[in-house]
Every structure is written in structure tokens, then in C-alpha cells.
Design a protein around this motif. Structure first.
Motif, PDB file in Angstrom:
ATOM      1  N   VAL A   1      14.975   4.588  40.174  1.00 52.01           N
ATOM      2  CA  VAL A   1      14.708   3.644  38.730  1.00 52.01           C
ATOM      3  C   VAL A   1      15.354   4.301  37.509  1.00 52.01           C
ATOM      4  CG1 VAL A   1      13.002   2.500  37.585  1.00 52.01           C
ATOM      5  CG2 VAL A   1      13.489   1.903  39.696  1.00 52.01           C
ATOM      6  N   LEU A   2      15.240   5.297  37.140  1.00 49.75           N
ATOM      7  CA  LEU A   2      15.147   5.884  35.847  1.00 49.75           C
ATOM      8  C   LEU A   2      17.038   6.586  36.252  1.00 49.75           C
ATOM      9  CD1 LEU A   2      12.613   9.092  35.824  1.00 49.75           C
ATOM     10  CD2 LEU A   2      13.772   6.747  34.197  1.00 49.75           C
TER      11      LEU A   2
ATOM     12  N   LEU B   1       9.811   9.449  29.961  1.00 42.21           N
ATOM     13  CA  LEU B   1      10.144   9.039  31.209  1.00 42.21           C
ATOM     14  C   LEU B   1       9.112   8.660  32.035  1.00 42.21           C
ATOM     15  CD1 LEU B   1      11.470  12.662  32.152  1.00 42.21           C
ATOM     16  CD2 LEU B   1      12.931  10.234  32.304  1.00 42.21           C
ATOM     17  N   ASP B   2       7.852   7.894  32.437  1.00 41.06           N
ATOM     18  CA  ASP B   2       7.098   7.328  33.112  1.00 41.06           C
ATOM     19  C   ASP B   2       7.648   5.746  32.166  1.00 41.06           C
ATOM     20  OD1 ASP B   2       6.253   9.243  34.190  1.00 41.06           O
ATOM     21  OD2 ASP B   2       4.089   9.900  32.713  1.00 41.06           O
ATOM     22  N   LEU B   3       7.495   5.195  30.759  1.00 42.67           N
ATOM     23  CA  LEU B   3       7.331   3.980  31.079  1.00 42.67           C
ATOM     24  C   LEU B   3       8.874   3.789  31.471  1.00 42.67           C
ATOM     25  CD1 LEU B   3       5.910   4.525  26.785  1.00 42.67           C
ATOM     26  CD2 LEU B   3       5.060   3.110  28.948  1.00 42.67           C
ATOM     27  N   VAL B   4      10.121   4.489  30.867  1.00 39.51           N
ATOM     28  CA  VAL B   4      11.264   3.867  31.855  1.00 39.51           C
ATOM     29  C   VAL B   4      11.365   3.509  33.280  1.00 39.51           C
ATOM     30  CG1 VAL B   4      13.576   3.938  31.038  1.00 39.51           C
ATOM     31  CG2 VAL B   4      12.323   5.249  29.673  1.00 39.51           C
ATOM     32  N   ALA B   5      10.422   4.169  33.605  1.00 36.14           N
ATOM     33  CA  ALA B   5      10.293   3.848  35.688  1.00 36.14           C
ATOM     34  C   ALA B   5       9.549   2.360  34.959  1.00 36.14           C
ATOM     35  CB  ALA B   5       9.632   5.088  36.104  1.00 36.14           C
ATOM     36  N   GLU B   6       8.691   2.481  34.560  1.00 34.62           N
ATOM     37  CA  GLU B   6       7.843   1.186  35.033  1.00 34.62           C
ATOM     38  C   GLU B   6       7.933   0.351  34.785  1.00 34.62           C
ATOM     39  OE1 GLU B   6       4.013   2.450  33.681  1.00 34.62           O
ATOM     40  OE2 GLU B   6       4.146   4.188  34.621  1.00 34.62           O
ATOM     41  N   GLU B   7       8.485   0.081  33.088  1.00 39.25           N
ATOM     42  CA  GLU B   7       8.984  -1.128  32.308  1.00 39.25           C
ATOM     43  C   GLU B   7      10.654  -1.599  31.963  1.00 39.25           C
ATOM     44  OE1 GLU B   7       6.543  -1.656  28.847  1.00 39.25           O
ATOM     45  OE2 GLU B   7       4.589  -1.169  30.059  1.00 39.25           O
ATOM     46  N   GLY B   8      11.502  -0.275  32.169  1.00 34.48           N
ATOM     47  CA  GLY B   8      12.608  -0.398  32.009  1.00 34.48           C
ATOM     48  C   GLY B   8      13.187  -0.045  30.111  1.00 34.48           C
TER      49      GLY B   8
ATOM     50  N   HIS C   1       8.044   2.694  20.310  1.00 31.67           N
ATOM     51  CA  HIS C   1       7.422   3.845  19.877  1.00 31.67           C
ATOM     52  C   HIS C   1       5.562   3.969  20.244  1.00 31.67           C
ATOM     53  CE1 HIS C   1      10.854   4.587  16.661  1.00 31.67           C
ATOM     54  NE2 HIS C   1      10.578   6.059  17.258  1.00 31.67           N
ATOM     55  N   ARG C   2       5.008   2.523  20.135  1.00 32.29           N
ATOM     56  CA  ARG C   2       3.942   2.537  20.030  1.00 32.29           C
ATOM     57  C   ARG C   2       3.287   3.033  21.706  1.00 32.29           C
ATOM     58  NH1 ARG C   2       0.494   0.393  16.964  1.00 32.29           N
ATOM     59  NH2 ARG C   2       2.564  -0.149  15.434  1.00 32.29           N
ATOM     60  N   LYS C   3       4.506   1.898  22.535  1.00 31.86           N
ATOM     61  CA  LYS C   3       4.126   2.604  24.097  1.00 31.86           C
ATOM     62  C   LYS C   3       3.340   3.934  24.275  1.00 31.86           C
ATOM     63  CE  LYS C   3       5.060  -2.171  25.898  1.00 31.86           C
ATOM     64  NZ  LYS C   3       5.717  -3.059  26.250  1.00 31.86           N
TER      65      LYS C   3
ATOM     66  N   LEU D   1      14.787   8.498  23.887  1.00 33.03           N
ATOM     67  CA  LEU D   1      15.414   8.367  25.329  1.00 33.03           C
ATOM     68  C   LEU D   1      16.676   9.775  25.967  1.00 33.03           C
ATOM     69  CD1 LEU D   1      16.099   4.678  24.416  1.00 33.03           C
ATOM     70  CD2 LEU D   1      13.933   5.464  26.365  1.00 33.03           C
ATOM     71  N   ARG D   2      17.424   9.855  24.451  1.00 37.50           N
ATOM     72  CA  ARG D   2      18.529  11.116  25.353  1.00 37.50           C
ATOM     73  C   ARG D   2      17.912  11.990  25.584  1.00 37.50           C
ATOM     74  NH1 ARG D   2      20.872   9.144  20.263  1.00 37.50           N
ATOM     75  NH2 ARG D   2      20.664  10.647  19.430  1.00 37.50           N
ATOM     76  N   GLU D   3      16.712  12.835  24.721  1.00 36.62           N
ATOM     77  CA  GLU D   3      16.202  13.819  25.142  1.00 36.62           C
ATOM     78  C   GLU D   3      15.287  13.816  26.769  1.00 36.62           C
ATOM     79  OE1 GLU D   3      13.161  17.318  24.643  1.00 36.62           O
ATOM     80  OE2 GLU D   3      14.158  16.256  22.579  1.00 36.62           O
ATOM     81  N   ALA D   4      14.824  12.726  26.810  1.00 39.27           N
ATOM     82  CA  ALA D   4      14.283  12.142  28.260  1.00 39.27           C
ATOM     83  C   ALA D   4      14.931  12.104  29.283  1.00 39.27           C
ATOM     84  CB  ALA D   4      13.655  10.476  28.001  1.00 39.27           C
TER      85      ALA D   4
END
Length: 182
Positions: free
Chosen positions: A105-106, A19-26, A32-34, A57-60
């Protein structure tokens, strides 16, 4: 670092990092690595806990939708009558639109995925159903549906406006939609 079997919080950290990464980078910036680096877990934990990036992603996003529903509940649960419910909805719009922007954003990332992929559409349907459930404690189902859409729109407009509208406009919009019905 603990192994997957002795680290019960590992899966939760992976979801939170996603969720943090999606909020920051989409969504497009998530890998997986990030996620593993952000969560502080070995890369192999990704495939140990999840069948692939789609499951992560679905769980997040499922967790995120639950968070927003909890915000709805926190605002609407104490309302004892229709007028208090209207004020609670007004507060909800302003709470959701005045935050850090992360939730906005999320939500938009989830809506974009839902527009393209049926599995995410199911998440948004469930989110809307649960949000309307809270509204239906105070308003008839049709009014709750209209009010839910109004909340989404007003949050987006307030969050993105150079000069967001004030509480009086929100209160009036809520009043207009909720004047008829139960």
C-alpha cells in the motif's frame, strides 16, 4: 509529555505515525491533527519539526524507500554467485508479496504521488537507483533494470491475485531475464 527539545524521538514518532496513517487511510486521509494524535505529540510539534505536510510526507516516504532498499540488501547481500542471486530475487518477490500488505500500500501511494508531483518522483528515482545497485552486484545494469521492473510487477501481481503464482513461476521469470548479460 516531554518538550520538543528534550524528546529526541518526537520527529521519528511523527514520521512513523505518518506512514501508519498513509497505510491505513491513504495520503488523502493524512492531516497534521491525525498524525499528531497517532504519534502522541502536541499538534504544535508538527510545525515545530516540519515546515508542512509535504515535508512530513517526503521524509516518511524517504524512510519507507530506505526500508525497501534494506529488504533488497538483506536478500541479495549474501548471494555468492549468479544462481544464489536468482534464488535471492525469488525469495525477495515472495517476501514482499506475502507480508501484511502495508509495504504494498505504501509503495502504491508513493507511486501515485510520484506520478503527480516531481518531488516524489525524485524519491522513487533514488529508490530505484539504490535497488538496482544491489542487483548490479550480480547482474549487468540493463539486466538489473529489467529485473527491478519484474520484481515490482511480480510483487504486485502476487499480492493482489486471488490465487498467487508459485515460486516455480517466479524462479522461471527471474531465470529468463537473467540468462543473458554478465
Amino acid at each position: 509529555m516531554a518538550t520538543g527539545h528534550t524528546d529526541p524521538q518526537r520527529r521519528a514518532r511523527i514520521v512513523a505515525a505518518t506512514l501508519d496513517l498513509v497505510a491505513e487511510e491513504g495520503v488523502a486521509g493524512v492531516s497534521h491533527r491525525k498524525i499528531a494524535v497517532r504519534a502522541g505529540v502536541p499538534l504544535g510539534s508538527m510545525t515545530y519539526h516540519f515546515s508542512g505536510i509535504e515535508e512530513v510526507l517526503r521524509e516518511a516516504f524517504g524512510q519507507f524507500a530506505g526500508h525497501i532498499v534494506a529488504v533488497f540488501d538483506a536478500h541479495l547481500a549474501a548471494a555468492a554467485d549468479r544462481e544464489e542471486a536468482r534464488e535471492a530475487v525469488t525469495d525477495l518477490v515472495h517476501t514482499l508479496s506475502e507480508g501484511s500488505g502495508r509495504d504494498l500500500v505504501l509503495a502504491q501511494e508513493l507511486y501515485t504521488l510520484a506520478a503527480r508531483r516531481p518531488a516524489y518522483r525524485e524519491l522513487t528515482h533514488e529508490w530505484m537507483r539504490r535497488s538496482r545497485h544491489h542487483l548490479e552486484r550480480h547482474f549487468d545494469p540493463d539486466t538489473a533494470r529489467q529485473l527491478d521492473a519484474l520484481i515490482e510487477g511480480l510483487v504486485l501481481h502476487r499480492a493482489l491475485a486471488r490465487e498467487p503464482h508459485d515460486r516455480a513461476l517466479t524462479r522461471e521469470a527471474v531465470r529468463r531475464i537473467t540468462t543473458t548479460g554478465r
